[in-house]
Design a protein around this motif. Structure first.
Motif, PDB file in Angstrom:
ATOM      1  N   ILE A 121       0.865  -1.187   0.000  1.00 35.73           N
ATOM      2  CA  ILE A 121       0.000   0.000   0.000  1.00 35.73           C
ATOM      3  C   ILE A 121       0.900   1.235   0.000  1.00 35.73           C
ATOM      4  O   ILE A 121       1.866   1.307   0.760  1.00 35.73           O
ATOM      5  CB  ILE A 121      -0.959  -0.008   1.207  1.00 35.73           C
ATOM      6  N   SER A 122       0.586   2.195  -0.833  1.00 29.65           N
ATOM      7  CA  SER A 122       1.450   3.363  -1.013  1.00 29.65           C
ATOM      8  C   SER A 122       1.575   4.209   0.256  1.00 29.65           C
ATOM      9  O   SER A 122       0.695   4.200   1.120  1.00 29.65           O
ATOM     10  CB  SER A 122       0.922   4.248  -2.147  1.00 29.65           C
ATOM     11  N   GLU A 123       2.656   4.957   0.310  1.00 31.19           N
ATOM     12  CA  GLU A 123       2.876   5.865   1.439  1.00 31.19           C
ATOM     13  C   GLU A 123       1.780   6.919   1.510  1.00 31.19           C
ATOM     14  O   GLU A 123       1.309   7.268   2.595  1.00 31.19           O
ATOM     15  CB  GLU A 123       4.245   6.531   1.307  1.00 31.19           C
ATOM     16  N   ASP A 124       1.340   7.423   0.360  1.00 32.92           N
ATOM     17  CA  ASP A 124       0.259   8.412   0.340  1.00 32.92           C
ATOM     18  C   ASP A 124      -1.020   7.840   0.937  1.00 32.92           C
ATOM     19  O   ASP A 124      -1.706   8.511   1.710  1.00 32.92           O
ATOM     20  CB  ASP A 124      -0.009   8.902  -1.084  1.00 32.92           C
ATOM     21  N   CYS A 126      -1.235   5.290   3.058  1.00 30.63           N
ATOM     22  CA  CYS A 126      -1.004   5.099   4.505  1.00 30.63           C
ATOM     23  C   CYS A 126      -1.235   6.406   5.247  1.00 30.63           C
ATOM     24  O   CYS A 126      -1.913   6.432   6.277  1.00 30.63           O
ATOM     25  CB  CYS A 126       0.403   4.581   4.769  1.00 30.63           C
ATOM     26  N   ARG A 127      -0.691   7.482   4.736  1.00 29.15           N
ATOM     27  CA  ARG A 127      -0.860   8.790   5.362  1.00 29.15           C
ATOM     28  C   ARG A 127      -2.344   9.180   5.381  1.00 29.15           C
ATOM     29  O   ARG A 127      -2.853   9.677   6.381  1.00 29.15           O
ATOM     30  CB  ARG A 127      -0.038   9.835   4.604  1.00 29.15           C
ATOM     31  N   GLN A 128      -3.039   8.907   4.280  1.00 22.06           N
ATOM     32  CA  GLN A 128      -4.465   9.234   4.154  1.00 22.06           C
ATOM     33  C   GLN A 128      -5.311   8.495   5.195  1.00 22.06           C
ATOM     34  O   GLN A 128      -6.298   9.027   5.696  1.00 22.06           O
ATOM     35  CB  GLN A 128      -4.917   8.871   2.737  1.00 22.06           C
ATOM     36  N   ILE A 129      -4.921   7.265   5.532  1.00 27.43           N
ATOM     37  CA  ILE A 129      -5.696   6.477   6.497  1.00 27.43           C
ATOM     38  C   ILE A 129      -5.116   6.551   7.911  1.00 27.43           C
ATOM     39  O   ILE A 129      -5.467   5.773   8.782  1.00 27.43           O
ATOM     40  CB  ILE A 129      -5.868   5.012   6.026  1.00 27.43           C
ATOM     41  N   ASN A 130      -4.204   7.503   8.123  1.00 26.65           N
ATOM     42  CA  ASN A 130      -3.631   7.794   9.448  1.00 26.65           C
ATOM     43  C   ASN A 130      -2.713   6.686   9.974  1.00 26.65           C
ATOM     44  O   ASN A 130      -2.662   6.433  11.181  1.00 26.65           O
ATOM     45  CB  ASN A 130      -4.723   8.105  10.478  1.00 26.65           C
ATOM     46  N   LEU A 131      -1.980   6.041   9.066  1.00 22.93           N
ATOM     47  CA  LEU A 131      -0.998   5.035   9.473  1.00 22.93           C
ATOM     48  C   LEU A 131       0.378   5.479   8.999  1.00 22.93           C
ATOM     49  O   LEU A 131       0.511   6.153   7.986  1.00 22.93           O
ATOM     50  CB  LEU A 131      -1.315   3.667   8.851  1.00 22.93           C
ATOM     51  N   GLY A 132       1.399   5.050   9.755  1.00 20.74           N
ATOM     52  CA  GLY A 132       2.757   5.264   9.300  1.00 20.74           C
ATOM     53  C   GLY A 132       3.070   4.276   8.182  1.00 20.74           C
ATOM     54  O   GLY A 132       2.333   3.308   7.969  1.00 20.74           O
TER      55      GLY A 132
END
Length: 172
Positions: A121-124, A126-132
């Motif tokens: 899963i992309s970094e973007d 992950c950030r969007q779903i509040n995960l590192g």
């Protein structure tokens, strides 16, 4: 295999080597709510799942829209969002994966521990779903082995872990 099954206190970090049958965060989120009880406040859960390519085929857009957050914040959103009121299973999932909240000295409710996803899963996202996010190509299990504050759990998401009254960590 679990590197330890008895301990007097919670772990600062848990590395969850996600069961390969758990292919997205909709089902792979089990790693968080099944291991959350043994992670100390302010700690970290690292979910290593290089096979995981999506958040959810069915509910992914809603999860991306709202992101994972503690129950207290999900309740506030459900109270004002018809979309979440009509999709309570998604609201429950957001809170379950986040596991629990804690209140900062400033009065803000934040997750009790950080969740870092090491997957396809992309970094973007992950950030969007509040995960590192940790690139799975850079994940090195040896960096965590032998650390007494870290529990490594193979096939994570299958078993429930709790700290019993006597302070012992048990796998169920």
């Amino acid at each position: 295999m679990c590197t330890s099954n008895t301990r007097e206190e919670k772990y600062r970090r848990v590395v969850a080597l996600l069961d390969e049958h758990l292919e997205d965060m909709w089902v792979g989120g089990k790693a968080s709510y099944r291991l959350g009880p043994i992670i100390e406040e302010g700690g970290e859960l690292i979910i290593y799942a290089p096979h995981m390519k999506s958040v959810s085929d069915v509910h992914g857009e809603l999860i991306k829209k709202y992101g994972y957050m503690p129950l207290e914040r999900v309740r506030e959103l459900v109270a004002t969002s018809v979309e979440l009121q009509q999709n309570l299973c998604v609201a429950a999932h957001l809170a379950h994966v986040s596991f629990a909240g804690r209140t900062t000295p400033e009065g803000k409710i934040v997750p009790r521990y950080a969740i870092t996803l090491s997957s396809a899963i992309s970094e973007d996202t992950c950030r969007q779903i509040n995960l590192g996010c940790l690139d799975p190509r850079k994940f090195q299990l040896k960096n965590y082995e032998g650390d007494s504050d870290t529990l490594i759990v193979e096939n994570a998401g299958r078993d429930l872990y709790l700290v019993e009254a006597q302070g012992k960590t048990k796998r169920y």
